[in-house]
Design a protein around this motif. Structure first.
Motif, mmCIF file in Angstrom:
data_model
loop_
_atom_site.group_PDB
_atom_site.id
_atom_site.type_symbol
_atom_site.label_atom_id
_atom_site.label_comp_id
_atom_site.label_asym_id
_atom_site.label_seq_id
_atom_site.Cartn_x
_atom_site.Cartn_y
_atom_site.Cartn_z
ATOM 1 N N GLN A 38 0.845 -1.197 0.000
ATOM 2 C CA GLN A 38 0.000 0.000 0.000
ATOM 3 C C GLN A 38 0.875 1.239 0.000
ATOM 4 N N LEU A 39 0.756 2.030 -1.053
ATOM 5 C CA LEU A 39 1.527 3.265 -1.178
ATOM 6 C C LEU A 39 0.568 4.443 -1.188
ATOM 7 N N PRO A 40 1.043 5.629 -0.856
ATOM 8 C CA PRO A 40 0.154 6.804 -0.892
ATOM 9 C C PRO A 40 -0.489 6.961 -2.267
ATOM 10 N N GLU A 41 -1.807 7.134 -2.276
ATOM 11 C CA GLU A 41 -2.549 7.212 -3.535
ATOM 12 C C GLU A 41 -2.076 8.349 -4.433
ATOM 13 N N PHE A 42 -1.741 9.488 -3.854
ATOM 14 C CA PHE A 42 -1.331 10.614 -4.697
ATOM 15 C C PHE A 42 -0.018 10.312 -5.414
ATOM 16 N N LEU A 43 0.895 9.575 -4.777
ATOM 17 C CA LEU A 43 2.143 9.200 -5.448
ATOM 18 C C LEU A 43 1.871 8.196 -6.568
ATOM 19 N N SER A 44 0.998 7.244 -6.300
ATOM 20 C CA SER A 44 0.640 6.270 -7.326
ATOM 21 C C SER A 44 -0.048 6.942 -8.505
ATOM 22 N N LEU A 45 -0.883 7.927 -8.227
ATOM 23 C CA LEU A 45 -1.575 8.658 -9.285
ATOM 24 C C LEU A 45 -0.582 9.455 -10.136
ATOM 25 N N ILE A 46 0.367 10.108 -9.499
ATOM 26 C CA ILE A 46 1.395 10.868 -10.228
ATOM 27 C C ILE A 46 2.230 9.925 -11.093
ATOM 28 N N ALA A 47 2.618 8.784 -10.536
ATOM 29 C CA ALA A 47 3.405 7.802 -11.292
ATOM 30 C C ALA A 47 2.604 7.262 -12.476
ATOM 31 N N ALA A 48 1.317 7.010 -12.283
ATOM 32 C CA ALA A 48 0.476 6.502 -13.367
ATOM 33 C C ALA A 48 0.338 7.532 -14.484
ATOM 34 N N ALA A 49 0.161 8.802 -14.119
ATOM 35 C CA ALA A 49 0.056 9.861 -15.127
ATOM 36 C C ALA A 49 1.378 10.015 -15.882
#
Length: 189
Positions: free
Chosen positions: A81-92
């Motif tokens: 489980q990683l911070p959602e905002f970091l995962s979202l930035i990485a996905a973008a």
């Protein structure tokens, strides 16, 4: 990997293997035996063989390789489980990287393999739309059953596009090799 002295044929072969590593997940518990960072390193090793504008993707590609390496190492220790905002930035960032990378590859391939170049552009667009939709489905105000059904359809479509993309890349590599397309990379100081 030395990226300065590879031919376009070698680059396309590395790209095909890189995308295969990115799309194929062979896991043992939470540990991915085929890590994404390896795929990114293969893709990064080909930038100089594509075009000067492809080199602009290097910083973003390095960040994605580091991110996926960090995620891989954290999974070794059971952290999934990683911070959602970091995962979202990485996905973008990954979405942008792959869109541009496949665009560059298509442009370089078009003179020698126009059909595969067109297929790459179609797959690039389909991949971008599907990844975006997969990210949006959980945000939609749908009841659980329809949301799960939509997610399953999108995952199946993503798998189909990933398989098709890898097949086109390996076909392109073979086509260049059979055609004697050992094009030398651009020389950059």
């Amino acid at each position: 990997m030395n990226e300065r002295n590879i031919t376009l044929t070698q680059a396309v072969r590395r790209i095909a293997w890189g995308y295969l590593l990115l799309h194929l997940n062979l896991t043992l518990g939470t540990f991915n035996l085929l890590p994404d960072w390896g795929g990114y390193l293969l893709l990064l090793s080909t930038l100089a063989a594509l075009a000067p504008s492809a080199l602009l993707l290097r910083p973003l590609g390095v960040l994605l390789a580091v991110w996926s390496g960090a995620v891989w190492v954290l999974a070794l220790f059971g952290v999934t489980q990683l911070p959602e905002f970091l995962s979202l930035i990485a996905a973008a960032a990954a979405l942008y990287f792959h869109f541009q990378f496949l665009t560059e590859l298509s442009a370089v391939s078009a003179p020698r393999a126009p059909e595969q170049a067109r297929q790459l552009l179609r797959l690039r667009t389909a991949r971008t739309v599907l990844v975006t939709l997969c990210a949006l489905v959980p945000l939609l105000p749908l009841p659980q059953r329809p949301a799960e059904a939509v997610a399953c359809v999108l995952v199946a479509a993503n798998i189909a596009v990933a398989v098709w993309l890898c097949a086109v890349l390996f076909l392109l590599s073979r086509r260049f090799k059979e055609g004697g397309e050992e094009i030398q990379p651009l020389q950059n100081g």
